[in-house]
Design an enzyme around this catalytic site. Structure first.
Site, short mmCIF file in Angstrom:
data_model
loop_
_atom_site.label_atom_id
_atom_site.label_comp_id
_atom_site.label_asym_id
_atom_site.label_seq_id
_atom_site.Cartn_x
_atom_site.Cartn_y
_atom_site.Cartn_z
N GLY A 10 0.82 -1.23 0.00
CA GLY A 10 0.00 0.00 0.00
C GLY A 10 0.84 1.26 0.00
O GLY A 10 0.41 2.30 0.50
N THR A 126 -5.23 0.42 13.50
CA THR A 126 -5.87 1.70 13.83
C THR A 126 -6.48 1.70 15.24
O THR A 126 -6.86 0.64 15.75
CB THR A 126 -6.98 1.98 12.80
OG1 THR A 126 -7.90 2.94 13.31
CG2 THR A 126 -7.80 0.73 12.48
N ASP A 127 -6.63 2.90 15.81
CA ASP A 127 -7.29 3.04 17.12
C ASP A 127 -8.76 2.61 17.04
O ASP A 127 -9.37 2.32 18.06
CB ASP A 127 -7.19 4.48 17.64
CG ASP A 127 -7.77 5.54 16.72
OD1 ASP A 127 -8.20 5.21 15.59
OD2 ASP A 127 -7.80 6.72 17.13
N GLU A 128 -9.31 2.60 15.82
CA GLU A 128 -10.74 2.31 15.68
C GLU A 128 -11.10 0.89 16.10
O GLU A 128 -12.26 0.60 16.35
CB GLU A 128 -11.21 2.58 14.25
CG GLU A 128 -11.00 4.04 13.86
CD GLU A 128 -11.75 4.46 12.61
OE1 GLU A 128 -12.78 3.86 12.30
OE2 GLU A 128 -11.27 5.39 11.95
N TYR A 150 -15.32 -1.33 8.43
CA TYR A 150 -13.88 -1.04 8.29
C TYR A 150 -13.11 -1.48 9.54
O TYR A 150 -12.17 -2.27 9.47
CB TYR A 150 -13.65 0.46 8.04
CG TYR A 150 -12.22 0.91 8.33
CD1 TYR A 150 -11.16 0.48 7.54
CD2 TYR A 150 -11.93 1.76 9.41
CE1 TYR A 150 -9.85 0.88 7.81
CE2 TYR A 150 -10.63 2.16 9.68
CZ TYR A 150 -9.59 1.72 8.89
OH TYR A 150 -8.30 2.10 9.16
N LYS A 154 -10.35 -4.49 10.22
CA LYS A 154 -8.99 -4.24 10.74
C LYS A 154 -8.77 -5.05 12.03
O LYS A 154 -7.69 -5.62 12.23
CB LYS A 154 -8.78 -2.74 11.03
CG LYS A 154 -8.70 -1.85 9.81
CD LYS A 154 -7.53 -2.13 8.88
CE LYS A 154 -6.18 -1.77 9.46
NZ LYS A 154 -5.09 -1.92 8.46
N ASN A 179 -5.97 9.13 14.19
CA ASN A 179 -6.24 9.78 12.89
C ASN A 179 -5.02 10.55 12.38
O ASN A 179 -4.52 11.43 13.07
CB ASN A 179 -7.38 10.79 13.04
CG ASN A 179 -8.72 10.15 12.82
OD1 ASN A 179 -8.94 8.99 13.18
ND2 ASN A 179 -9.64 10.91 12.25
P1 NAD Z 1 -5.03 4.77 1.71
O1 NAD Z 1 -6.42 4.33 1.36
O2 NAD Z 1 -4.59 6.16 1.37
O3 NAD Z 1 -3.97 3.77 1.07
C1 NAD Z 1 -4.17 2.39 0.98
C2 NAD Z 1 -3.29 1.85 -0.14
O4 NAD Z 1 -3.49 0.42 -0.19
C3 NAD Z 1 -3.67 2.41 -1.53
O5 NAD Z 1 -2.51 2.85 -2.21
C4 NAD Z 1 -4.30 1.21 -2.23
O6 NAD Z 1 -4.10 1.22 -3.65
C5 NAD Z 1 -3.62 0.02 -1.55
N1 NAD Z 1 -4.43 -1.19 -1.61
C6 NAD Z 1 -5.76 -1.32 -1.32
N2 NAD Z 1 -6.15 -2.58 -1.54
C7 NAD Z 1 -5.06 -3.28 -1.96
C8 NAD Z 1 -4.82 -4.63 -2.33
N3 NAD Z 1 -5.81 -5.52 -2.32
N4 NAD Z 1 -3.57 -4.99 -2.69
C9 NAD Z 1 -2.55 -4.08 -2.72
N5 NAD Z 1 -2.73 -2.79 -2.40
C10 NAD Z 1 -3.96 -2.39 -2.02
O7 NAD Z 1 -4.93 4.49 3.28
P2 NAD Z 1 -4.03 5.18 4.40
O8 NAD Z 1 -4.83 6.24 5.04
O9 NAD Z 1 -2.70 5.47 3.85
O10 NAD Z 1 -3.93 3.98 5.47
C11 NAD Z 1 -2.87 3.03 5.40
C12 NAD Z 1 -2.98 2.07 6.56
O11 NAD Z 1 -2.93 2.77 7.80
C13 NAD Z 1 -4.29 1.26 6.58
O12 NAD Z 1 -4.01 -0.04 6.95
C14 NAD Z 1 -5.13 1.97 7.64
O13 NAD Z 1 -6.02 1.06 8.26
C15 NAD Z 1 -4.05 2.43 8.61
N6 NAD Z 1 -4.38 3.62 9.40
C16 NAD Z 1 -4.78 4.76 8.79
C17 NAD Z 1 -5.07 5.89 9.55
C18 NAD Z 1 -5.46 7.20 8.92
O14 NAD Z 1 -5.78 8.14 9.63
N7 NAD Z 1 -5.44 7.33 7.59
C19 NAD Z 1 -4.96 5.83 10.96
C20 NAD Z 1 -4.53 4.63 11.55
C21 NAD Z 1 -4.25 3.53 10.76
#
Ligand code: NAD
Length: 321
Positions: A10, A126-128, A150, A154, A179
């Site tokens: 990702g 995630t904290d969620e 979601y 997770k 977040n």
């Molecule tokens: P994002 O949606 O911006 O990025 C996710 C990436 O994963 C994308 O580039 C997408 O193309 C890729 N992806 C999705 N499905 C895929 C698959 N089947 N195979 C390969 N690649 C795939 O998300 P983000 O905000 O960067 O979050 C990244 C991680 O961090 C996630 O696991 C999320 O749960 C976690 N997270 C996010 C936050 C936040 O505030 N954004 C907070 C805590 C944890």
């Protein structure tokens, strides 16, 4: 310096792209393979500045596909797993793809990591997964109580990751962060969504009363925490990553209105999100005792973020079409 080979899943997403940029700057000798399916959240431009580096490799592939996963896994020693379906509102419309990617995809990666004797596997969560905290803050020992499809997907992936350590001894660490905000965040998420709408002269939709509370962290602090856990984390452990900035959605909205020269009249109160968690709150004491804490001041980082979106309309504008 050791030359380390790392798989980032990702890596074209918001946090993954910031993480790759952060790691290649800090460790110029690391080799990073980015496996990303380029889903709707894709943005190739996220890594335009580093795509020609000789130690960065992009592979388009799905984490649910064992052949694609095995091919990259044989080339690396460590895994940092960000790939996920990540938008709560989309999961409320249809949770299927969330179960597929977040649960099945994580299991595919774990199986392959085990077969290929990976030395460290960071599962980014995630904290969620803890659900709503009416009072106090969750520690890593608290039960999981997710609310949305979601966060449930997770939480399921967290349990799978933990089970691969318990059952097979795979060196997994699980991180649970609050977040994030910062550059390259898809403009459907609150901060970039609101900034872009205000720039377009539109109103911003605030759910319910706007009094729901989130803790916020600047994305670079999340990246530095993951880096810290990669180097100092103990296998089988869970680490909360908190930002220390709990704010209501209205407080965030007011800050953004002020930065963009707007007033209350730009707010539109809309029907509350289904199953909307009231408050997320993490106890980050475990990481702090180990020597990590966030570096960025919230208001300064929010202003920098606002300026980034103002200056980089070319990046977000096509994503809103
Ligand atoms: P994002 O949606 O911006 O990025 C996710 C990436 O994963 C994308 O580039 C997408 O193309 C890729 N992806 C999705 N499905 C895929 C698959 N089947 N195979 C390969 N690649 C795939 O998300 P983000 O905000 O960067 O979050 C990244 C991680 O961090 C996630 O696991 C999320 O749960 C976690 N997270 C996010 C936050 C936040 O505030 N954004 C907070 C805590 C944890």
């Amino acid at each position: 310096m050791t030359e380390l080979k790392m798989l980032v899943t990702g890596g074209c997403g918001f946090i993954g792209s910031n993480f790759i940029r952060y790691m290649l700057k800090k460790y110029p000798d690391y080799q990073i393979v980015n496996l990303d399916k380029l889903t709707y959240a894709e943005n190739f431009a996220n890594l335009r500045d580093i795509e020609n580096k000789p130690n960065y490799f992009f592979v388009k592939g799905d984490i649910c596909d064992p052949a694609s996963v095995n091919e990259v896994m044989t080339k690396v020693d460590q895994v940092v797993h960000f790939a996920a379906e990540s938008h709560v509102d989309r999961s409320i419309e249809d949770g299927s793809v969330f179960v597929r990617t977040n649960v099945l995809g994580t299991n595919t990666l774990l199986q392959s990591a085990l077969a290929n004797k990976i030395k460290k596997f960071i599962h980014v969560s995630t904290d969620e997964v803890y659900g709503s905290a009416m009072e106090g803050s969750f520690t890593e020992m608290d039960n999981l109580n997710p609310s949305s499809p979601y966060s449930s997907s997770k939480a399921s992936s967290d349990l799978l990751a933990k089970s691969y350590h318990t059952t097979y001894g795979l060196p997994v660490c699980i991180t649970r962060c609050t977040n994030n905000f910062g550059p390259y965040q898809y403009p459907e998420k609150l901060i970039p969504f609101f900034i872009s709408r205000l720039m377009e002269g539109k109103k911003v939709p605030v759910y319910g009363t706007g009094l729901n509370i989130r803790d916020w962290i600047y994305v670079e602090d999340h990246c530095s925490a993951v880096d810290f856990i990669l180097h100092n984390g103990k296998s089988g452990e869970i680490y909360n990553i908190d930002g220390g900035n709990e704010l209501t959605n209205l407080e965030i909205t007011h800050r953004l209105l002020k930065m963009l020269g707007k007033d209350e009249s730009s707010i539109e109160y809309v029907e509350d999100r289904k199953g909307h968690d009231f408050r997320y709150s993490l106890d980050g004491g475990k990481l702090e005792k180990m020597g990590w804490k966030p570096q960025y001041d919230f208001d300064t980082a929010l202003e920098q973020t606002d300026s980034w979106y103002v200056e980089n309309k070319w990046w977000w504008e096509p994503l809103k079409r």
